[in-house]
Design a protein around this motif. Structure first.
Motif, PDB file in Angstrom:
ATOM      1  N   GLU A   8      18.552  18.980  19.368  1.00  0.00           N
ATOM      2  CA  GLU A   8      18.290  20.225  18.648  1.00  0.00           C
ATOM      3  C   GLU A   8      17.346  19.986  17.475  1.00  0.00           C
ATOM      4  O   GLU A   8      16.456  20.795  17.179  1.00  0.00           O
ATOM      5  CB  GLU A   8      19.595  20.843  18.143  1.00  0.00           C
ATOM      6  N   LEU A   9      17.519  18.836  16.776  1.00  0.00           N
ATOM      7  CA  LEU A   9      16.654  18.512  15.642  1.00  0.00           C
ATOM      8  C   LEU A   9      15.254  18.144  16.120  1.00  0.00           C
ATOM      9  O   LEU A   9      14.251  18.479  15.468  1.00  0.00           O
ATOM     10  CB  LEU A   9      17.258  17.353  14.837  1.00  0.00           C
ATOM     11  N   GLN A  10      15.174  17.474  17.278  1.00  0.00           N
ATOM     12  CA  GLN A  10      13.867  17.174  17.844  1.00  0.00           C
ATOM     13  C   GLN A  10      13.085  18.463  18.095  1.00  0.00           C
ATOM     14  O   GLN A  10      11.879  18.552  17.834  1.00  0.00           O
ATOM     15  CB  GLN A  10      14.027  16.396  19.158  1.00  0.00           C
ATOM     16  N   GLY A  11      13.799  19.462  18.616  1.00  0.00           N
ATOM     17  CA  GLY A  11      13.151  20.741  18.880  1.00  0.00           C
ATOM     18  C   GLY A  11      12.620  21.390  17.617  1.00  0.00           C
ATOM     19  O   GLY A  11      11.542  22.000  17.610  1.00  0.00           O
ATOM     20  N   GLU A  12      13.369  21.268  16.516  1.00  0.00           N
ATOM     21  CA  GLU A  12      12.907  21.834  15.246  1.00  0.00           C
ATOM     22  C   GLU A  12      11.688  21.096  14.727  1.00  0.00           C
ATOM     23  O   GLU A  12      10.775  21.702  14.148  1.00  0.00           O
ATOM     24  CB  GLU A  12      14.035  21.769  14.219  1.00  0.00           C
ATOM     25  N   ILE A  13      11.644  19.771  14.953  1.00  0.00           N
ATOM     26  CA  ILE A  13      10.522  18.967  14.448  1.00  0.00           C
ATOM     27  C   ILE A  13       9.225  19.313  15.175  1.00  0.00           C
ATOM     28  O   ILE A  13       8.174  19.500  14.549  1.00  0.00           O
ATOM     29  CB  ILE A  13      10.828  17.461  14.595  1.00  0.00           C
ATOM     30  N   ILE A  14       9.301  19.411  16.507  1.00  0.00           N
ATOM     31  CA  ILE A  14       8.060  19.621  17.262  1.00  0.00           C
ATOM     32  C   ILE A  14       7.519  21.049  17.123  1.00  0.00           C
ATOM     33  O   ILE A  14       6.408  21.342  17.565  1.00  0.00           O
ATOM     34  CB  ILE A  14       8.229  19.280  18.754  1.00  0.00           C
ATOM     35  N   LYS A  15       8.287  21.932  16.488  1.00  0.00           N
ATOM     36  CA  LYS A  15       7.762  23.277  16.232  1.00  0.00           C
ATOM     37  C   LYS A  15       6.626  23.261  15.206  1.00  0.00           C
ATOM     38  O   LYS A  15       5.907  24.244  15.069  1.00  0.00           O
ATOM     39  CB  LYS A  15       8.871  24.194  15.727  1.00  0.00           C
ATOM     40  N   TRP A  16       6.467  22.134  14.526  1.00  0.00           N
ATOM     41  CA  TRP A  16       5.447  22.053  13.479  1.00  0.00           C
ATOM     42  C   TRP A  16       4.167  21.369  13.948  1.00  0.00           C
ATOM     43  O   TRP A  16       3.236  21.201  13.158  1.00  0.00           O
ATOM     44  CB  TRP A  16       6.018  21.304  12.272  1.00  0.00           C
ATOM     45  N   VAL A  17       4.098  20.930  15.206  1.00  0.00           N
ATOM     46  CA  VAL A  17       2.886  20.259  15.694  1.00  0.00           C
ATOM     47  C   VAL A  17       1.941  21.289  16.304  1.00  0.00           C
ATOM     48  O   VAL A  17       2.317  22.434  16.575  1.00  0.00           O
ATOM     49  CB  VAL A  17       3.226  19.158  16.725  1.00  0.00           C
ATOM     50  N   ASP A  18       0.702  20.875  16.542  1.00  0.00           N
ATOM     51  CA  ASP A  18      -0.299  21.801  17.072  1.00  0.00           C
ATOM     52  C   ASP A  18      -0.107  22.018  18.575  1.00  0.00           C
ATOM     53  O   ASP A  18       0.636  21.290  19.238  1.00  0.00           O
ATOM     54  CB  ASP A  18      -1.709  21.264  16.797  1.00  0.00           C
ATOM     55  N   VAL A  19      -0.806  23.034  19.095  1.00  0.00           N
ATOM     56  CA  VAL A  19      -0.643  23.425  20.493  1.00  0.00           C
ATOM     57  C   VAL A  19      -1.056  22.315  21.450  1.00  0.00           C
ATOM     58  O   VAL A  19      -0.380  22.057  22.453  1.00  0.00           O
ATOM     59  CB  VAL A  19      -1.462  24.707  20.788  1.00  0.00           C
ATOM     60  N   LYS A  20      -2.174  21.630  21.170  1.00  0.00           N
ATOM     61  CA  LYS A  20      -2.634  20.574  22.071  1.00  0.00           C
ATOM     62  C   LYS A  20      -1.599  19.463  22.198  1.00  0.00           C
ATOM     63  O   LYS A  20      -1.378  18.914  23.280  1.00  0.00           O
ATOM     64  CB  LYS A  20      -3.972  20.009  21.585  1.00  0.00           C
ATOM     65  N   SER A  21      -0.964  19.126  21.082  1.00  0.00           N
ATOM     66  CA  SER A  21       0.072  18.088  21.131  1.00  0.00           C
ATOM     67  C   SER A  21       1.271  18.567  21.935  1.00  0.00           C
ATOM     68  O   SER A  21       1.875  17.808  22.696  1.00  0.00           O
ATOM     69  CB  SER A  21       0.508  17.708  19.714  1.00  0.00           C
ATOM     70  N   LEU A  22       1.632  19.840  21.787  1.00  0.00           N
ATOM     71  CA  LEU A  22       2.752  20.392  22.555  1.00  0.00           C
ATOM     72  C   LEU A  22       2.503  20.285  24.050  1.00  0.00           C
ATOM     73  O   LEU A  22       3.415  19.988  24.827  1.00  0.00           O
ATOM     74  CB  LEU A  22       2.990  21.853  22.179  1.00  0.00           C
ATOM     75  N   LEU A  23       1.258  20.550  24.474  1.00  0.00           N
ATOM     76  CA  LEU A  23       0.939  20.446  25.900  1.00  0.00           C
ATOM     77  C   LEU A  23       1.140  19.026  26.407  1.00  0.00           C
ATOM     78  O   LEU A  23       1.577  18.818  27.537  1.00  0.00           O
ATOM     79  CB  LEU A  23      -0.504  20.899  26.140  1.00  0.00           C
ATOM     80  N   LYS A  24       0.830  18.046  25.567  1.00  0.00           N
ATOM     81  CA  LYS A  24       1.067  16.652  25.948  1.00  0.00           C
ATOM     82  C   LYS A  24       2.563  16.332  25.957  1.00  0.00           C
ATOM     83  O   LYS A  24       3.054  15.600  26.823  1.00  0.00           O
ATOM     84  CB  LYS A  24       0.338  15.714  24.981  1.00  0.00           C
ATOM     85  N   PHE A  25       3.308  16.880  24.985  1.00  0.00           N
ATOM     86  CA  PHE A  25       4.737  16.614  24.882  1.00  0.00           C
ATOM     87  C   PHE A  25       5.512  17.128  26.097  1.00  0.00           C
ATOM     88  O   PHE A  25       6.624  16.661  26.374  1.00  0.00           O
ATOM     89  CB  PHE A  25       5.311  17.247  23.613  1.00  0.00           C
TER      90      PHE A  25
END
Length: 224
Positions: A8-25
């Protein structure tokens, strides 16, 4: 990310990264892919990111994008000596970085043409103006000099080899114009300005529904 951190905390952390990084994640694990693809995450992500306002521009006239600048064909009405008005063609530009507008003047012979006889395109890495010299039989290609907004050079003419109607739609990656030839059912050809020869692209379509556009390859997913 460490397994010691609750999911759950991981999910909160990755909400702050950019869209391109999210696509890689999305490729990290099935759990992350499922999380990032969920509507709930997308809604929360928008709240956390507070994205800047974006400008969406739609053009009814011909346009081209080059080096972060959008160019489009425009015109203004000029009052002449006898009290009547005539069209005066020009090119407007919008810089996506500075969000500034500029006016690009055309040579007098192009500025005075009927607005329907001009269109602008991207040819390789340059902006070009396409001039209809004679409807259905001849076109002229003018290039805007790099860094000099009021200087245009005529590159070549495109002239049909017979009396059948043809139209220039755009340009291939190597700079050759793409033209359609015929009435009703048309065939696409590439024109070599050096040899002045046409090459059949083996593409046939209806002239009323034919459109030629450029595109750019991207890693972004269409359904996201």
């Amino acid at each position: 990310m460490s397994d010691n951190i609750p999911f759950e905390l991981q999910g909160e952390i990755i909400k702050w990264v950019d869209v391109k990084s999210l696509l890689k994640f999305r490729s990290v694990s099935k759990e992350w892919k499922s999380l990032i693809d969920s509507p709930e995450f997308a809604a929360d992500y928008c709240v956390h990111q507070s994205p800047p306002h974006r400008l969406l521009i739609r053009f009814l006239w011909s346009q081209a994008a080059l080096d972060g600048v959008i160019y489009w064909h425009a015109f203004e009405m000029i009052k002449v000596d006898n009290g009547t008005f005539r069209h005066h063609n020009l090119i407007m530009s919008f810089d996506l970085n500075s969000e500034g507008f500029e006016e690009v003047c055309l040579p007098d012979n192009l500025a005075r043409l009927y607005k329907e006889r001009l269109s602008i395109h991207k040819r390789m890495e340059s902006l070009v103006v396409l001039e209809i010299i004679k409807t259905g039989t001849s076109y002229g290609v003018w290039m805007m000099e790099q860094g000099v907004t009021k200087s245009f050079t005529k590159l070549f003419n495109v002239t049909t080899w017979d009396s059948h109607f043809f139209k220039v739609h755009g340009f291939l990656k190597n700079g050759e114009p793409v033209v359609s030839h015929g009435y009703g059912s048309v065939t696409l050809f590439a024109y070599d300005p050096y040899s002045e020869k046409f090459k059949d692209l083996v593409i046939i379509g209806r002239c009323v529904s034919l459109s030629v556009n450029s595109y750019m390859e991207t890693l972004l997913l269409i359904d996201q």
